[in-house]
Design an enzyme around this catalytic site. Structure first.
Site, short mmCIF file in Angstrom:
data_model
loop_
_atom_site.label_atom_id
_atom_site.label_comp_id
_atom_site.label_asym_id
_atom_site.label_seq_id
_atom_site.Cartn_x
_atom_site.Cartn_y
_atom_site.Cartn_z
N TYR A 289 1.21 -0.90 0.16
CA TYR A 289 0.44 0.44 0.18
C TYR A 289 0.59 1.37 -0.23
O TYR A 289 0.65 2.68 -0.69
CB TYR A 289 -1.02 0.08 1.07
CG TYR A 289 -2.13 -1.31 1.38
CD1 TYR A 289 -3.22 -0.99 0.12
CD2 TYR A 289 -1.81 -2.09 1.89
CE1 TYR A 289 -3.76 -1.78 0.37
CE2 TYR A 289 -2.75 -3.22 1.68
CZ TYR A 289 -3.84 -3.57 0.80
OH TYR A 289 -4.63 -3.77 1.06
N HIS B 76 -4.29 4.57 -1.20
CA HIS B 76 -4.81 3.64 0.33
C HIS B 76 -4.07 4.43 1.57
O HIS B 76 -4.43 4.66 2.25
CB HIS B 76 -5.02 2.18 0.50
CG HIS B 76 -5.55 2.06 -1.00
ND1 HIS B 76 -7.38 1.82 -0.44
CD2 HIS B 76 -5.40 1.42 -1.97
CE1 HIS B 76 -7.64 1.07 -1.96
NE2 HIS B 76 -6.62 1.01 -2.71
N ASN C 257 -9.67 0.31 7.16
CA ASN C 257 -11.48 0.08 8.23
C ASN C 257 -11.51 0.09 9.25
O ASN C 257 -12.65 0.16 9.87
CB ASN C 257 -12.46 -1.04 7.79
CG ASN C 257 -11.59 -2.37 7.36
OD1 ASN C 257 -10.29 -2.43 7.79
ND2 ASN C 257 -12.93 -3.73 7.02
#
Length: 83
Positions: free
Chosen positions: A13, A18, A66
């Site tokens: 990532y 992101h 999340n």
């Protein structure tokens, strides 16, 4: 004040959309001479200090995006930072 930069852990990532939040935290820390260090209690890398005469905490959660709310909650609860 608490600024939590959102991102995902892992090499795959790095430098992706992101991790824009992590990049922002890195830039703020660098320009204000604050050092991030891992803090397992807060599930984050954090830095604290004064920026423009305001107490500031910067955080990069070590959880996936999340679940970053968990780290933000732990930090804000510990330091009694109102939402």
């Amino acid at each position: 004040m608490l600024i939590v930069g959102l991102g995902n852990p892992g090499k795959e990532y790095i430098n992706t959309r992101h991790n824009v939040g992590f990049l922002a935290i890195d830039i703020i820390a660098h320009t204000t001479n604050l050092s991030l260090s891992d803090n397992n209690k807060f599930r984050s890398a954090i830095a604290s200090g004064e920026i423009a005469n305001h107490k500031m905490i910067l955080a990069k959660p070590s959880t996936f995006m999340n679940l970053s709310g968990q780290a933000g909650h732990l930090i804000s609860h510990y330091y009694k930072i109102p939402t």
